[in-house]
Design a protein around this motif. Structure first.
Motif, mmCIF file in Angstrom:
data_model
loop_
_atom_site.group_PDB
_atom_site.id
_atom_site.type_symbol
_atom_site.label_atom_id
_atom_site.label_comp_id
_atom_site.label_asym_id
_atom_site.label_seq_id
_atom_site.Cartn_x
_atom_site.Cartn_y
_atom_site.Cartn_z
ATOM 1 N N ASN A 103 33.445 15.708 -11.169
ATOM 2 C CA ASN A 103 34.820 15.225 -11.070
ATOM 3 C C ASN A 103 35.732 16.424 -10.814
ATOM 4 O O ASN A 103 36.164 17.108 -11.735
ATOM 5 N N ARG A 104 35.988 16.692 -9.564
ATOM 6 C CA ARG A 104 36.758 17.880 -9.197
ATOM 7 C C ARG A 104 38.164 17.867 -9.768
ATOM 8 O O ARG A 104 38.751 18.916 -10.030
ATOM 9 N N ALA A 105 38.718 16.682 -9.939
ATOM 10 C CA ALA A 105 40.094 16.587 -10.420
ATOM 11 C C ALA A 105 40.249 17.170 -11.816
ATOM 12 O O ALA A 105 41.348 17.567 -12.195
ATOM 13 N N ARG A 106 39.166 17.223 -12.582
ATOM 14 C CA ARG A 106 39.242 17.777 -13.932
ATOM 15 C C ARG A 106 38.979 19.281 -13.957
ATOM 16 O O ARG A 106 39.163 19.916 -14.985
ATOM 17 N N ILE A 107 38.536 19.842 -12.847
ATOM 18 C CA ILE A 107 38.179 21.256 -12.792
ATOM 19 C C ILE A 107 39.201 22.071 -12.011
ATOM 20 O O ILE A 107 39.618 23.153 -12.441
ATOM 21 N N VAL A 108 39.601 21.567 -10.866
ATOM 22 C CA VAL A 108 40.518 22.310 -9.999
ATOM 23 C C VAL A 108 41.922 22.274 -10.589
ATOM 24 O O VAL A 108 42.425 21.207 -10.965
ATOM 25 N N THR A 109 42.562 23.422 -10.676
ATOM 26 C CA THR A 109 43.911 23.506 -11.249
ATOM 27 C C THR A 109 44.979 23.380 -10.170
ATOM 28 O O THR A 109 44.731 23.648 -8.991
ATOM 29 N N CYS A 110 46.162 23.000 -10.616
ATOM 30 C CA CYS A 110 47.295 22.895 -9.695
ATOM 31 C C CYS A 110 47.635 24.258 -9.090
ATOM 32 O O CYS A 110 48.007 24.364 -7.926
ATOM 33 N N GLY A 111 47.483 25.304 -9.896
ATOM 34 C CA GLY A 111 47.765 26.647 -9.393
ATOM 35 C C GLY A 111 46.842 27.055 -8.273
ATOM 36 O O GLY A 111 47.255 27.756 -7.344
ATOM 37 N N ALA A 112 45.580 26.608 -8.344
ATOM 38 C CA ALA A 112 44.616 26.960 -7.309
ATOM 39 C C ALA A 112 44.954 26.300 -5.976
ATOM 40 O O ALA A 112 44.575 26.800 -4.917
ATOM 41 N N LEU A 113 45.677 25.183 -6.021
ATOM 42 C CA LEU A 113 45.997 24.435 -4.802
ATOM 43 C C LEU A 113 47.421 24.649 -4.309
ATOM 44 O O LEU A 113 47.757 24.240 -3.193
#
Length: 385
Positions: A271-281
């Protein structure tokens, strides 16, 4: 936050068999693991492993059974000797230590937590926790004081006089963790430390380790075959296959840009949504003191009121004649994961303003999020339904 370089693994290789040096030469010439076993009855454990582990971070080494991860961690305290390569801790080559120096290193600089607890059944919880301290010559009153501090830290106060057989599996693993922490070693090696536990207890231990690490800032090398555990605990992750490193990076970077098809398959169902941060995007966002200053810009711009507040404006919408329309800015912390941003992203007419320590990091919109969650096969790697 991770600091200076603590551990460096340089070109470490390990061959199991009667003539590992000759076998290693064959591997370096291109022979694979299966062929090496078939032709020479030697097992390739590791091949030219290179890793940098920084002070204060949790570094996860993961892979499936037979990947070499447990073999590798046992090189850090020389439970296994390599066929070739070096391991440097604070710049000192561990492999060059004489027996007396190695004993000091293992007693004071590094501690290990094992998968199967390795507790002494005839000793109490407290006696198990302080056993290493007593063997190292620490006076018993001081050892007991330090042991009780660690027992309280792992949530076992009141159980110090119980024996391991009177405790659950999760509690026994806490004793093992307290024993490792009691030495006050700078480096904590954890080899599949939670894999023998039931799922709920395992999750409790994972969260407790995160809490302890937030307070103590140890350098932790954590071995696991579980990707979810690696993503939950690791500041950086190294993925091994057949004794070789396939990729090293943060959890988000590995999910977003897998190095090869093996890694891509490995992380496909996360579940990428739980791993990827807003800052990274977050994409760069221009910040202006007023609408007029943004007259030459394009796209969405951020207007600061100078007091920590922000508004959003589409550049070129009446800024020159004073008719610019400011929209309310919805902010989110850079450390928040994408799933936490879904509610705020529900207003698709404007992006989010991503903040780090009170400063603007950039803008985040739905299209960027959807692109980030898209797997290589075109499906979305978001929450499981």
């Amino acid at each position: 936050m991770a600091g200076r370089l603590k551990i460096r693994v340089e070109n470490v290789s390990k061959i199991f068999g009667g003539n590992p040096t000759a076998a290693l030469a064959k591997v370096r010439a291109g022979m694979g693991k299966a062929e090496l076993l078939e032709t020479s009855n030697h097992v390739l454990g590791l091949h030219e492993i290179n890793l940098d582990i920084r002070e204060g971070e949790t570094f996860v080494i993961m892979g499936l059974s037979g990947s070499g991860k447990s073999t590798l961690i046992r090189h850090f305290n020389r439970l296994i000797e390599p066929t070739a390569g070096r391991i440097l801790v604070d710049g000192e080559d561990v492999l060059a230590l004489n027996p007396a120096a190695l004993r000091r290193f293992c007693r004071r600089k590094v501690s290990m937590v094992f998968q199967r607890f390795a507790l002494l059944p005839h000793k109490t919880v407290l006696e198990n926790v302080i056993y290493g301290l007593i063997m190292d010559g620490v006076p018993k009153p001081a050892a007991r004081d330090r042991g009780m501090q660690q027992i309280e830290l792992v949530g076992l106060a009141g159980f110090e006089n119980h024996h391991p057989g009177q405790l659950s599996g999760g509690m026994q693993q806490r004793v093992g963790l307290a024993r490792a922490l009691a030495t006050d070693a700078e480096i904590l090696l954890m080899d599949e430390a939670f894999s023998a536990l039931d799922p709920l207890i395992r999750h409790d231990m994972q969260m407790q380790l995160r809490d302890i690490q937030a307070r103590l800032h140890k350098t932790i090398v954590f071995i696991t075959h579980d990707l979810d555990e690696a993503l939950l605990l690791g500041n950086h992750i190294a993925i091994l296959k057949d004794g070789m490193v396939r990729q090293v990076g943060t959890g988000a970077s590995i999910l977003m840009a897998p190095a090869d098809d093996y890694v891509a398959r490995f992380v496909r169902d996360v579940n990428r949504a739980r791993i990827v941060t807003c800052g990274a995007l977050a994409e760069p966002g221009q910040v202006f003191a007023n609408p007029q200053a943004a007259s030459g810009a394009s796209g969405w711009v951020i207007i600061s009121d100078g007091c920590g507040g922000h508004g959003l404006m589409r550049a070129g919408t009446g800024a020159r004649n004073g008719e610019a329309k400011l929209e309310d800015a919805i902010t989110i912390e850079a450390s928040a994961n994408v799933e936490e941003a879904f509610g705020a992203l529900a207003r698709r007419d404007r992006p989010l303003v991503v903040m780090t320590d009170g400063r603007v990091s950039g803008l985040l919109g739905w299209q960027t999020v959807l692109k980030a969650l898209e797997r290589n096969d075109g499906t979305i790697g978001g929450p499981r339904c």
